[in-house]
Design a protein around this motif. Structure first.
Motif, PDB file in Angstrom:
ATOM      1  N   ARG A   1       0.824  -1.219   0.000  1.00 25.61           N
ATOM      2  CA  ARG A   1       0.000   0.000   0.000  1.00 25.61           C
ATOM      3  C   ARG A   1       0.856   1.266   0.000  1.00 25.61           C
ATOM      4  O   ARG A   1       0.500   2.272  -0.600  1.00 25.61           O
ATOM      5  N   ALA A   2       2.003   1.227   0.668  1.00 25.56           N
ATOM      6  CA  ALA A   2       2.861   2.414   0.750  1.00 25.56           C
ATOM      7  C   ALA A   2       3.458   2.778  -0.606  1.00 25.56           C
ATOM      8  O   ALA A   2       3.669   3.953  -0.910  1.00 25.56           O
ATOM      9  N   HIS A   3       3.738   1.783  -1.425  1.00 24.42           N
ATOM     10  CA  HIS A   3       4.479   2.055  -2.670  1.00 24.42           C
ATOM     11  C   HIS A   3       3.677   1.769  -3.940  1.00 24.42           C
ATOM     12  O   HIS A   3       4.102   2.138  -5.037  1.00 24.42           O
ATOM     13  N   GLY A   4       2.537   1.076  -3.786  1.00 24.72           N
ATOM     14  CA  GLY A   4       1.809   0.595  -4.971  1.00 24.72           C
ATOM     15  C   GLY A   4       1.314   1.686  -5.906  1.00 24.72           C
ATOM     16  O   GLY A   4       1.423   1.541  -7.130  1.00 24.72           O
ATOM     17  N   ASP A   5       0.787   2.779  -5.368  1.00 22.35           N
ATOM     18  CA  ASP A   5       0.210   3.815  -6.240  1.00 22.35           C
ATOM     19  C   ASP A   5       1.278   4.393  -7.178  1.00 22.35           C
ATOM     20  O   ASP A   5       1.071   4.490  -8.389  1.00 22.35           O
ATOM     21  N   ALA A   6       2.395   4.762  -6.597  1.00 22.43           N
ATOM     22  CA  ALA A   6       3.465   5.384  -7.410  1.00 22.43           C
ATOM     23  C   ALA A   6       4.024   4.388  -8.426  1.00 22.43           C
ATOM     24  O   ALA A   6       4.326   4.750  -9.571  1.00 22.43           O
ATOM     25  N   LEU A   7       4.146   3.139  -8.002  1.00 26.35           N
ATOM     26  CA  LEU A   7       4.743   2.140  -8.903  1.00 26.35           C
ATOM     27  C   LEU A   7       3.773   1.717 -10.006  1.00 26.35           C
ATOM     28  O   LEU A   7       4.202   1.402 -11.122  1.00 26.35           O
ATOM     29  N   LEU A   8       2.471   1.746  -9.715  1.00 28.29           N
ATOM     30  CA  LEU A   8       1.501   1.449 -10.780  1.00 28.29           C
ATOM     31  C   LEU A   8       1.564   2.545 -11.851  1.00 28.29           C
ATOM     32  O   LEU A   8       1.452   2.258 -13.051  1.00 28.29           O
ATOM     33  N   ALA A   9       1.782   3.786 -11.423  1.00 32.81           N
ATOM     34  CA  ALA A   9       1.918   4.889 -12.394  1.00 32.81           C
ATOM     35  C   ALA A   9       3.119   4.649 -13.304  1.00 32.81           C
ATOM     36  O   ALA A   9       3.051   4.897 -14.519  1.00 32.81           O
ATOM     37  N   VAL A  10       4.206   4.138 -12.740  1.00 31.23           N
ATOM     38  CA  VAL A  10       5.398   3.833 -13.553  1.00 31.23           C
ATOM     39  C   VAL A  10       5.068   2.728 -14.560  1.00 31.23           C
ATOM     40  O   VAL A  10       5.348   2.852 -15.761  1.00 31.23           O
ATOM     41  N   ALA A  11       4.446   1.644 -14.073  1.00 28.36           N
ATOM     42  CA  ALA A  11       4.141   0.509 -14.959  1.00 28.36           C
ATOM     43  C   ALA A  11       3.190   0.922 -16.087  1.00 28.36           C
ATOM     44  O   ALA A  11       3.326   0.460 -17.225  1.00 28.36           O
ATOM     45  N   ARG A  12       2.248   1.794 -15.777  1.00 24.43           N
ATOM     46  CA  ARG A  12       1.282   2.213 -16.810  1.00 24.43           C
ATOM     47  C   ARG A  12       1.958   2.959 -17.950  1.00 24.43           C
ATOM     48  O   ARG A  12       1.461   2.971 -19.070  1.00 24.43           O
ATOM     49  N   ARG A  13       3.097   3.607 -17.711  1.00 22.15           N
ATOM     50  CA  ARG A  13       3.798   4.310 -18.796  1.00 22.15           C
ATOM     51  C   ARG A  13       4.307   3.328 -19.843  1.00 22.15           C
ATOM     52  O   ARG A  13       4.475   3.683 -20.999  1.00 22.15           O
ATOM     53  N   PHE A  14       4.604   2.124 -19.406  1.00 25.51           N
ATOM     54  CA  PHE A  14       5.223   1.165 -20.322  1.00 25.51           C
ATOM     55  C   PHE A  14       4.217   0.381 -21.163  1.00 25.51           C
ATOM     56  O   PHE A  14       4.579  -0.198 -22.162  1.00 25.51           O
ATOM     57  N   PHE A  15       2.958   0.332 -20.725  1.00 25.80           N
ATOM     58  CA  PHE A  15       1.995  -0.521 -21.416  1.00 25.80           C
ATOM     59  C   PHE A  15       0.748   0.256 -21.804  1.00 25.80           C
ATOM     60  O   PHE A  15       0.285   1.124 -21.065  1.00 25.80           O
ATOM     61  N   ARG A  16       0.212  -0.097 -22.939  1.00 26.74           N
ATOM     62  CA  ARG A  16      -1.045   0.512 -23.359  1.00 26.74           C
ATOM     63  C   ARG A  16      -2.214  -0.195 -22.681  1.00 26.74           C
ATOM     64  O   ARG A  16      -3.328   0.307 -22.661  1.00 26.74           O
TER      65      ARG A  16
END
Lengths: 215, 82
Positions: free
Chosen positions: A47-62
Protein backbone atom coordinates in the motif's frame (compact mmCIF):
# COMPACT_ATOMS: atom_id res chain seq x y z
CA UNK A 1 15.36 -11.03 -13.46
CA UNK A 2 18.24 -9.31 -15.21
CA UNK A 3 20.69 -7.14 -13.33
CA UNK A 4 19.04 -4.00 -11.97
CA UNK A 5 19.56 -1.09 -14.28
CA UNK A 6 21.01 2.16 -13.10
CA UNK A 7 18.48 4.96 -12.85
CA UNK A 8 19.51 8.54 -12.24
CA UNK A 9 18.23 10.14 -9.04
CA UNK A 10 15.16 12.30 -9.19
CA UNK A 11 15.13 15.81 -7.71
CA UNK A 12 14.17 15.86 -4.07
CA UNK A 13 11.91 18.72 -3.00
CA UNK A 14 12.12 20.75 0.18
CA UNK A 15 9.11 19.01 1.71
CA UNK A 16 10.74 15.66 0.99
CA UNK A 17 13.79 16.76 2.96
CA UNK A 18 11.72 18.00 5.89
CA UNK A 19 9.90 14.69 6.12
CA UNK A 20 13.00 12.69 5.28
CA UNK A 21 14.07 11.80 8.82
CA UNK A 22 10.69 10.52 9.91
CA UNK A 23 10.12 8.70 6.60
CA UNK A 24 13.52 7.01 6.88
CA UNK A 25 12.72 5.86 10.40
CA UNK A 26 9.32 4.53 9.27
CA UNK A 27 11.02 2.76 6.37
CA UNK A 28 13.55 1.08 8.65
CA UNK A 29 10.78 -0.06 10.99
CA UNK A 30 8.80 -1.48 8.08
CA UNK A 31 11.89 -3.27 6.74
CA UNK A 32 12.50 -4.84 10.14
CA UNK A 33 8.92 -6.12 10.26
CA UNK A 34 9.20 -7.50 6.72
CA UNK A 35 12.43 -9.30 7.55
CA UNK A 36 10.76 -10.76 10.62
CA UNK A 37 8.03 -12.17 8.35
CA UNK A 38 5.26 -9.97 9.73
CA UNK A 39 2.28 -10.67 7.46
CA UNK A 40 0.74 -7.25 8.00
CA UNK A 41 3.99 -5.59 6.96
CA UNK A 42 3.67 -6.96 3.44
CA UNK A 43 0.30 -5.31 2.99
CA UNK A 44 1.63 -2.04 4.42
CA UNK A 45 4.58 -2.26 2.04
CA UNK A 46 2.35 -2.81 -1.01
CA UNK A 47 0.00 0.00 0.00
CA UNK A 48 2.86 2.41 0.75
CA UNK A 49 4.48 2.05 -2.67
CA UNK A 50 1.81 0.59 -4.97
CA UNK A 51 0.21 3.82 -6.24
CA UNK A 52 3.46 5.38 -7.41
CA UNK A 53 4.74 2.14 -8.90
CA UNK A 54 1.50 1.45 -10.78
CA UNK A 55 1.92 4.89 -12.39
CA UNK A 56 5.40 3.83 -13.55
CA UNK A 57 4.14 0.51 -14.96
CA UNK A 58 1.28 2.21 -16.81
CA UNK A 59 3.80 4.31 -18.80
CA UNK A 60 5.22 1.17 -20.32
CA UNK A 61 1.99 -0.52 -21.42
CA UNK A 62 -1.04 0.51 -23.36
CA UNK A 63 -2.97 -2.25 -21.65
CA UNK A 64 -3.94 -2.01 -17.98
CA UNK A 65 -3.74 -5.79 -17.45
CA UNK A 66 -0.11 -5.81 -18.62
CA UNK A 67 0.75 -2.94 -16.26
CA UNK A 68 -0.84 -4.78 -13.34
CA UNK A 69 0.91 -8.05 -14.22
CA UNK A 70 4.26 -6.29 -14.39
CA UNK A 71 3.64 -4.62 -11.04
CA UNK A 72 2.73 -7.94 -9.44
CA UNK A 73 5.90 -9.52 -10.87
CA UNK A 74 7.89 -6.58 -9.49
CA UNK A 75 6.49 -6.86 -5.97
CA UNK A 76 7.12 -10.62 -5.89
CA UNK A 77 10.70 -10.00 -7.05
CA UNK A 78 11.09 -7.31 -4.40
CA UNK A 79 9.80 -9.60 -1.62
CA UNK A 80 12.41 -12.18 -2.60
CA UNK A 81 15.19 -9.60 -2.80
CA UNK A 82 14.32 -7.77 0.43
CA UNK A 83 16.79 -9.73 2.58
CA UNK A 84 19.55 -8.46 0.28
CA UNK A 85 18.40 -4.83 0.34
CA UNK A 86 21.16 -3.03 2.21
CA UNK A 87 19.67 0.43 2.31
CA UNK A 88 22.34 1.88 0.02
CA UNK A 89 19.60 3.65 -1.90
CA UNK A 90 16.16 4.78 -0.87
CA UNK A 91 13.66 1.94 -0.80
CA UNK A 92 11.43 3.78 -3.29
CA UNK A 93 14.37 4.19 -5.72
CA UNK A 94 15.24 0.50 -5.38
CA UNK A 95 11.62 -0.49 -6.01
CA UNK A 96 11.41 1.87 -8.99
CA UNK A 97 14.34 0.03 -10.61
CA UNK A 98 12.69 -3.32 -9.97
CA UNK A 99 9.43 -2.18 -11.57
CA UNK A 100 11.22 -0.81 -14.65
CA UNK A 101 13.10 -4.12 -14.97
CA UNK A 102 9.85 -6.09 -14.62
CA UNK A 103 8.21 -3.94 -17.32
CA UNK A 104 11.14 -4.46 -19.69
CA UNK A 105 11.13 -8.21 -19.08
CA UNK A 106 7.42 -8.36 -19.81
CA UNK A 107 7.83 -6.26 -22.95
CA UNK A 108 10.60 -8.59 -24.13
CA UNK A 109 8.61 -11.74 -23.46
CA UNK A 110 5.32 -10.48 -24.89
CA UNK A 111 4.49 -11.43 -28.39
CA UNK A 112 4.85 -8.18 -30.20
CA UNK A 113 2.05 -6.95 -32.33
CA UNK A 114 3.13 -6.18 -35.84
CA UNK A 115 5.08 -2.95 -35.61
CA UNK A 116 3.82 -0.10 -37.71
CA UNK A 117 6.44 1.84 -39.64
CA UNK A 118 7.79 5.08 -38.26
CA UNK A 119 9.03 6.29 -41.66
CA UNK A 120 5.89 8.27 -42.45
CA UNK A 121 6.42 10.35 -39.32
CA UNK A 122 9.95 11.46 -40.17
CA UNK A 123 10.78 14.68 -42.01
CA UNK A 124 11.27 14.51 -45.76
CA UNK A 125 13.87 16.33 -47.82
CA UNK A 126 14.40 17.51 -51.38
CA UNK A 127 17.31 15.98 -53.34
CA UNK A 128 19.47 18.95 -52.34
CA UNK A 129 18.99 18.06 -48.65
CA UNK A 130 16.68 20.92 -47.71
CA UNK A 131 13.31 20.46 -46.03
CA UNK A 132 10.38 19.41 -48.17
CA UNK A 133 7.76 19.50 -45.43
CA UNK A 134 8.20 22.92 -43.90
CA UNK A 135 5.43 23.08 -41.33
CA UNK A 136 3.57 26.17 -40.26
CA UNK A 137 4.88 25.99 -36.70
CA UNK A 138 3.07 25.31 -33.44
CA UNK A 139 0.18 27.53 -32.48
CA UNK A 140 1.37 27.76 -28.86
CA UNK A 141 4.73 28.04 -27.18
CA UNK A 142 5.78 24.62 -25.78
CA UNK A 143 6.13 26.26 -22.35
CA UNK A 144 2.43 27.22 -22.46
CA UNK A 145 1.41 23.71 -23.52
CA UNK A 146 3.23 22.27 -20.49
CA UNK A 147 0.68 23.94 -18.24
CA UNK A 148 -2.30 22.66 -20.21
CA UNK A 149 -3.81 19.43 -18.88
CA UNK A 150 -5.57 18.63 -22.15
CA UNK A 151 -2.28 19.09 -24.05
CA UNK A 152 -0.52 16.71 -21.65
CA UNK A 153 -3.27 14.11 -22.15
CA UNK A 154 -2.83 14.49 -25.90
CA UNK A 155 0.93 13.99 -25.60
CA UNK A 156 0.40 10.73 -23.68
CA UNK A 157 -2.03 9.59 -26.39
CA UNK A 158 0.53 10.35 -29.12
CA UNK A 159 3.32 8.63 -27.18
CA UNK A 160 1.16 5.50 -27.19
CA UNK A 161 0.95 5.69 -30.98
CA UNK A 162 4.70 5.21 -31.41
CA UNK A 163 5.84 1.71 -32.35
CA UNK A 164 6.99 -0.21 -29.24
CA UNK A 165 10.70 -0.32 -30.10
CA UNK A 166 10.81 3.47 -30.37
CA UNK A 167 8.39 4.25 -27.56
CA UNK A 168 10.35 2.15 -25.07
CA UNK A 169 13.64 3.89 -25.86
CA UNK A 170 12.00 7.30 -25.49
CA UNK A 171 10.47 6.25 -22.15
CA UNK A 172 13.78 5.01 -20.78
CA UNK A 173 15.89 7.94 -22.00
CA UNK A 174 13.60 10.96 -21.73
CA UNK A 175 11.22 9.97 -18.94
CA UNK A 176 13.04 7.44 -16.76
CA UNK A 177 16.23 9.40 -17.51
CA UNK A 178 18.51 6.41 -18.00
CA UNK A 179 21.70 7.21 -19.86
CA UNK A 180 22.49 5.72 -23.26
CA UNK A 181 24.65 2.89 -21.89
CA UNK A 182 22.07 1.81 -19.30
CA UNK A 183 19.29 1.91 -21.90
CA UNK A 184 21.37 -0.19 -24.28
CA UNK A 185 22.07 -2.74 -21.53
CA UNK A 186 18.42 -2.88 -20.45
CA UNK A 187 17.18 -3.43 -23.99
CA UNK A 188 20.13 -5.61 -25.06
CA UNK A 189 20.86 -3.43 -28.08
CA UNK A 190 23.87 -1.33 -29.06
CA UNK A 191 24.35 2.25 -27.87
CA UNK A 192 24.27 3.33 -31.52
CA UNK A 193 20.85 1.71 -31.90
CA UNK A 194 19.62 3.53 -28.78
CA UNK A 195 20.74 6.88 -30.21
CA UNK A 196 19.16 6.21 -33.59
CA UNK A 197 15.86 5.00 -32.13
CA UNK A 198 15.68 7.88 -29.68
CA UNK A 199 16.20 10.46 -32.40
CA UNK A 200 13.61 8.83 -34.64
CA UNK A 201 11.14 8.49 -31.75
CA UNK A 202 11.50 12.18 -30.86
CA UNK A 203 11.09 13.22 -34.49
CA UNK A 204 8.01 11.01 -34.90
CA UNK A 205 6.44 12.32 -31.71
CA UNK A 206 7.17 15.87 -32.86
CA UNK A 207 5.33 15.17 -36.12
CA UNK A 208 2.33 13.70 -34.29
CA UNK A 209 2.20 16.72 -32.00
CA UNK A 210 2.62 19.17 -34.88
CA UNK A 211 -0.56 17.76 -36.40
CA UNK A 212 -2.37 18.75 -33.21
CA UNK A 213 -0.60 21.97 -32.34
CA UNK A 214 0.06 23.50 -35.78
CA UNK A 215 -1.24 26.97 -36.56
CA UNK B 1 19.96 29.00 -46.87
CA UNK B 2 23.43 27.70 -46.15
CA UNK B 3 24.93 25.42 -48.78
CA UNK B 4 27.52 23.81 -46.50
CA UNK B 5 25.07 22.23 -44.05
CA UNK B 6 21.72 21.05 -45.34
CA UNK B 7 18.44 20.81 -43.39
CA UNK B 8 18.82 17.01 -43.51
CA UNK B 9 22.30 17.12 -41.99
CA UNK B 10 21.12 19.50 -39.33
CA UNK B 11 18.20 17.27 -38.34
CA UNK B 12 20.28 14.06 -38.56
CA UNK B 13 22.76 15.43 -36.04
CA UNK B 14 20.33 17.37 -33.87
CA UNK B 15 20.88 15.24 -30.76
CA UNK B 16 24.66 15.65 -31.03
CA UNK B 17 24.15 19.39 -31.46
CA UNK B 18 21.91 19.49 -28.39
CA UNK B 19 24.32 17.33 -26.40
CA UNK B 20 27.19 19.66 -27.29
CA UNK B 21 29.18 16.81 -28.80
CA UNK B 22 29.64 18.28 -32.29
CA UNK B 23 33.19 19.40 -33.12
CA UNK B 24 33.41 23.22 -32.91
CA UNK B 25 33.77 23.80 -36.70
CA UNK B 26 30.69 21.66 -37.39
CA UNK B 27 28.78 23.38 -34.63
CA UNK B 28 29.66 26.74 -36.16
CA UNK B 29 28.33 25.53 -39.53
CA UNK B 30 25.12 24.34 -37.86
CA UNK B 31 24.64 27.68 -36.21
CA UNK B 32 25.28 29.49 -39.48
CA UNK B 33 22.61 27.33 -41.09
CA UNK B 34 20.20 28.11 -38.26
CA UNK B 35 20.84 31.84 -38.68
CA UNK B 36 19.75 31.57 -42.31
CA UNK B 37 16.96 28.97 -42.18
CA UNK B 38 13.80 29.89 -40.21
CA UNK B 39 12.14 26.47 -40.86
CA UNK B 40 15.06 24.72 -39.12
CA UNK B 41 14.85 27.19 -36.23
CA UNK B 42 11.16 26.26 -35.94
CA UNK B 43 12.02 22.57 -36.15
CA UNK B 44 14.62 22.84 -33.40
CA UNK B 45 12.19 24.75 -31.18
CA UNK B 46 9.41 22.20 -31.63
CA UNK B 47 11.89 19.31 -31.19
CA UNK B 48 12.95 20.74 -27.82
CA UNK B 49 9.29 21.34 -26.97
CA UNK B 50 8.44 17.74 -27.81
CA UNK B 51 11.05 16.42 -25.37
CA UNK B 52 9.89 18.79 -22.63
CA UNK B 53 6.25 17.84 -23.20
CA UNK B 54 7.04 14.12 -23.16
CA UNK B 55 8.90 14.44 -19.86
CA UNK B 56 6.17 16.50 -18.25
CA UNK B 57 3.19 14.59 -19.62
CA UNK B 58 4.34 11.06 -18.91
CA UNK B 59 5.26 12.05 -15.39
CA UNK B 60 1.85 13.50 -14.61
CA UNK B 61 -0.73 10.80 -15.14
CA UNK B 62 -2.92 12.31 -12.44
CA UNK B 63 -3.87 10.64 -9.21
CA UNK B 64 -3.15 6.91 -9.38
CA UNK B 65 -4.86 4.68 -6.86
CA UNK B 66 -3.94 1.05 -6.75
CA UNK B 67 -7.10 -1.08 -7.09
CA UNK B 68 -7.95 -3.19 -4.05
CA UNK B 69 -8.13 -6.34 -6.15
CA UNK B 70 -4.54 -5.79 -7.25
CA UNK B 71 -3.36 -5.39 -3.64
CA UNK B 72 -5.18 -8.63 -2.79
CA UNK B 73 -3.77 -10.46 -5.83
CA UNK B 74 -0.19 -9.49 -4.96
CA UNK B 75 -0.54 -10.58 -1.34
CA UNK B 76 -2.21 -13.83 -2.40
CA UNK B 77 0.58 -14.57 -4.90
CA UNK B 78 3.17 -13.94 -2.19
CA UNK B 79 1.46 -16.37 0.21
CA UNK B 80 1.32 -18.93 -2.60
CA UNK B 81 5.09 -18.65 -2.95
CA UNK B 82 4.97 -16.26 -5.98
Amino acid sequence: MSEPISISGRPVGASDREDGGRAAADELALLARLRAGDEGAYEAFVRAHGDALLAVARRFFRNEDDARDALQDAFLAAFKALPRFEGGSKLSTWLHRIVVNACLMKLRSSRRRRESSIEGLLPTFRPDGHREDVGSGWSHEPEDLLENGEARRLVREKLDQLPDDFRTVLLLRDIEELDTAATAAALEISEAAVKTRLHRARQALRTLLEREFSR
Amino acid sequence: MSESVTCKQLIDFLDDYEAGTLPPPTRAEFERHLSECPPCVGYLKSYRGTIALAKRSAGSCGEVKMPEELVAAILKARRAGG
